[in-house]
Design a protein around this motif. Structure first.
Motif, PDB file in Angstrom:
ATOM      1  N   SER A  36      -0.523   3.411  -5.169  1.00  0.00           N
ATOM      2  CA  SER A  36       0.595   4.182  -5.731  1.00  0.00           C
ATOM      3  C   SER A  36       0.025   5.262  -6.644  1.00  0.00           C
ATOM      4  N   ALA A  37       0.906   6.073  -7.178  1.00  0.00           N
ATOM      5  CA  ALA A  37       0.505   7.041  -8.207  1.00  0.00           C
ATOM      6  C   ALA A  37       0.415   6.312  -9.545  1.00  0.00           C
ATOM      7  N   LYS A  47       5.693   8.251 -15.823  1.00  0.00           N
ATOM      8  CA  LYS A  47       5.039   8.011 -14.532  1.00  0.00           C
ATOM      9  C   LYS A  47       4.630   9.353 -13.926  1.00  0.00           C
ATOM     10  N   THR A  49       4.673  10.244 -10.883  1.00  0.00           N
ATOM     11  CA  THR A  49       5.672  10.695  -9.900  1.00  0.00           C
ATOM     12  C   THR A  49       6.842  11.412 -10.582  1.00  0.00           C
ATOM     13  N   GLU A 112       0.188   9.985  -5.342  1.00  0.00           N
ATOM     14  CA  GLU A 112      -0.522   9.011  -4.515  1.00  0.00           C
ATOM     15  C   GLU A 112      -1.760   9.665  -3.896  1.00  0.00           C
ATOM     16  N   PHE A 165       3.566   5.903  -0.095  1.00  0.00           N
ATOM     17  CA  PHE A 165       4.772   6.666  -0.436  1.00  0.00           C
ATOM     18  C   PHE A 165       5.122   7.820   0.496  1.00  0.00           C
ATOM     19  N   ARG A 179      12.053   5.881  -3.699  1.00  0.00           N
ATOM     20  CA  ARG A 179      11.210   5.499  -4.840  1.00  0.00           C
ATOM     21  C   ARG A 179      10.669   4.082  -4.670  1.00  0.00           C
ATOM     22  N   GLY A 180       9.450   3.885  -5.100  1.00  0.00           N
ATOM     23  CA  GLY A 180       8.802   2.582  -4.930  1.00  0.00           C
ATOM     24  C   GLY A 180       8.270   2.382  -3.521  1.00  0.00           C
ATOM     25  N   GLY A 181       8.265   3.458  -2.735  1.00  0.00           N
ATOM     26  CA  GLY A 181       7.987   3.342  -1.299  1.00  0.00           C
ATOM     27  C   GLY A 181       6.533   3.094  -0.902  1.00  0.00           C
ATOM     28  N   SER A 182       5.617   3.017  -1.857  1.00  0.00           N
ATOM     29  CA  SER A 182       4.240   2.687  -1.456  1.00  0.00           C
ATOM     30  C   SER A 182       4.169   1.270  -0.867  1.00  0.00           C
ATOM     31  N   ASP A 183       5.107   0.421  -1.272  1.00  0.00           N
ATOM     32  CA  ASP A 183       5.190  -0.919  -0.657  1.00  0.00           C
ATOM     33  C   ASP A 183       5.391  -0.800   0.853  1.00  0.00           C
TER      34      ASP A 183
HETATM   35  N1  ASP Z   1       5.028   6.648  -6.909  1.00  0.00           N
HETATM   36  C1  ASP Z   1       6.242   6.393  -6.208  1.00  0.00           C
HETATM   37  C2  ASP Z   1       7.326   6.058  -7.213  1.00  0.00           C
HETATM   38  O1  ASP Z   1       7.124   6.109  -8.415  1.00  0.00           O
HETATM   39  C3  ASP Z   1       6.097   5.366  -5.146  1.00  0.00           C
HETATM   40  C4  ASP Z   1       5.538   4.040  -5.581  1.00  0.00           C
HETATM   41  O2  ASP Z   1       5.028   3.898  -6.691  1.00  0.00           O
HETATM   42  O3  ASP Z   1       5.621   3.090  -4.796  1.00  0.00           O
HETATM   43  O4  ASP Z   1       8.417   5.772  -6.826  1.00  0.00           O
END
Ligand code: ASP
Length: 431
Positions: A36-37, A47, A49, A112, A165, A179-183
């Motif tokens: 992730s970032a 953050k 992002t 990322e 991401f 958002r959170g898409g690195s998962d």
């Molecule tokens: N950096 C992106 C976010 O903050 C994706 C991630 O962290 O998964 O949403």
């Protein structure tokens, strides 16, 4: 092979990145690393992002990317503390890319991208740019060809660093996930290489039975199923991106949520099936801020398609119900309260077009979900939940069980939400 995805807190600063390196080096099967970032180092921090989205806004508003300096400093400091050369050339490239107006997805994806470039150097691993291999359709789905393309890039015995991401569309433009898409990227990589395990490293020791911000010391769930985590996610639990289940589920690749700061702990395993005899219930989650739109019409079943018309009317007004409960002469839908900004006009549309005896928008309610694959066979769960609520003098406004047979959903007035959550947690928390 193990795919290991590290979240924002795991790469937030040099000391965290050193922990990641140790984790990677402790098992030679950890060859595919998705990052992730950099996230927040403390509560006051921002953050990367979020800063990148802000840079893009600044460009769209016609000014220079003032916030890029903060980003530059963060990466430069990380490089310095890791004893590496700075990344000024790549940072310049990214800054001018954002300033040239490539848009929000490009800007956001650079967090990322930069993290992966940095880690690839530090770990002496090969960098794979996800834009080249993960292809997305215009409606945001992953093209099947992406799995093959990514697999083809994994050669030899070395390690690979992959930014999370984002991917790219058919026109070659960068597209981010939500958002959170690195998962999601981690899950795609796990499926692409047929991983034995998909590890998801974060800053908590796995999935907790309840939200730790609201409940003191909830216990860690050792094991749960894909279906259970989906149910928990739909009512508020958010350790793991809900869309990240899809790529790995059908291939039965277990997901292991683990803590970068406590790598000795085993974390939570997400699997296809589990033995429910010891813990029929695995989680209690909750979500606040729903409104209940309630309608009564006599002899409802005599009007074919009535429910669909009601739903369509809501959808047309940007109201998308998530839960429902139907009566013989009534319909009741729950949707997030921020979708009811035009409530008065929606209600008058309904009155005009559907001619109900009654239609009303009820006060804010919050939902508590008791989730567990053992629920269908376990006698007394509902009785325990309602007794706990009764003992706290909490009124139940909405009940749903059967829509999913592994979730008992209870709605209470938003004012009593926290008390209700605590009361329900106290029944199952220790088990
Ligand atoms: N950096 C992106 C976010 O903050 C994706 C991630 O962290 O998964 O949403």
């Amino acid at each position: 092979m193990i795919v290991s995805k590290f979240g924002g807190s795991s790469v937030a600063e040099a000391s965290q990145i050193r922990k990641v390196k140790k984790i990677i080096e402790s098992n030679s099967m950890r060859r595919i690393i998705v990052v992730s970032a950099p996230g927040k180092r403390n509560n006051k921090d921002e953050k990367i992002t979020d800063l990148l989205y802000r840079c893009n806004d600044e460009v769209e508003n016609g000014s220079k990317t003032k916030s890029f300096n903060i980003i530059r400093e963060r990466y430069t400091e990380i490089c310095k503390n890791l004893g590496m050369d700075d990344m000024s050339e790549i940072l310049d490239e990214v800054e001018s890319g954002i300033e040239s107006g490539k848009g929000p997805d490009y800007a956001a994806s650079r967090g990322e991208y930069l993290a992966a470039r940095l880690l690839a150097d530090f770990f002496e691993a090969e960098f794979i740019d996800t834009a080249e291999v993960i292809k997305l359709t215009d409606d945001g789905r992953v093209e099947e060809s992406s799995y093959k393309a990514l697999n083809a890039r994994i050669k030899g015995t070395g390690k690979f660093i992959i930014p999370g991401f984002y991917g790219s569309n058919s026109r070659g433009e960068i597209k981010t996930f939500s958002r959170g898409g690195s998962d999601i990227t981690g899950a795609i990589a796990a499926r692409a290489v047929g991983a034995d395990i998909y590890e998801n490293w974060t800053d908590v020791s796995g999935l907790l039975m309840s939200d730790p911000r609201l409940i003191d010391n909830p216990c860690v769930v050792n094991e749960l199923t894909y279906k259970e985590i989906r149910e928990l996610a739909s009512i508020g639990a958010n350790v793991f991106h809900e869309e990240a289940i899809t790529p790995v589920k059908d291939y039965k690749i277990p997901i292991n949520i683990r803590n970068t700061n406590k790598p000795e702990e085993e974390g939570t395993m997400i699997v296809t099936d589990r033995d429910t005899s010891k813990s029929p219930i695995i989680g209690i989650s909750g979500k606040t801020g729903y409104r209940n739109i309630f309608l009564e019409k006599l002899m409802l079943n005599r009007y074919p398609g009535f429910r669909e018309k009601f739903l369509l009317l809501l959808n047309k007004n940007n109201i998308f119900p998530e839960f429902e409960s139907t009566g013989f002469d009534s319909l009741s839908f729950l949707a997030p309260e921020n979708q009811f900004d035009n409530a008065d006009s929606v209600i008058s549309d309904i009155k005009e077009q559907l001619n109900p005896e009654l239609v009303e928008l009820r006060p804010s309610i919050s939902l508590i979900g008791v989730v567990g694959s053992g629920l269908p066979e376990q006698i007394g769960v509902a009785a325990d939940v309602f007794t706990a609520l009764k003992n706290k003098n909490i009124n139940v406004r909405f009940i749903n069980y059967g829509g999913s047979d592994i979730t008992l959903l209870v709605g209470v007035d938003t004012d009593s939400y926290l008390d209700a959550l605590k009361a329900v947690h106290s029944i199952f928390g220790g088990k």
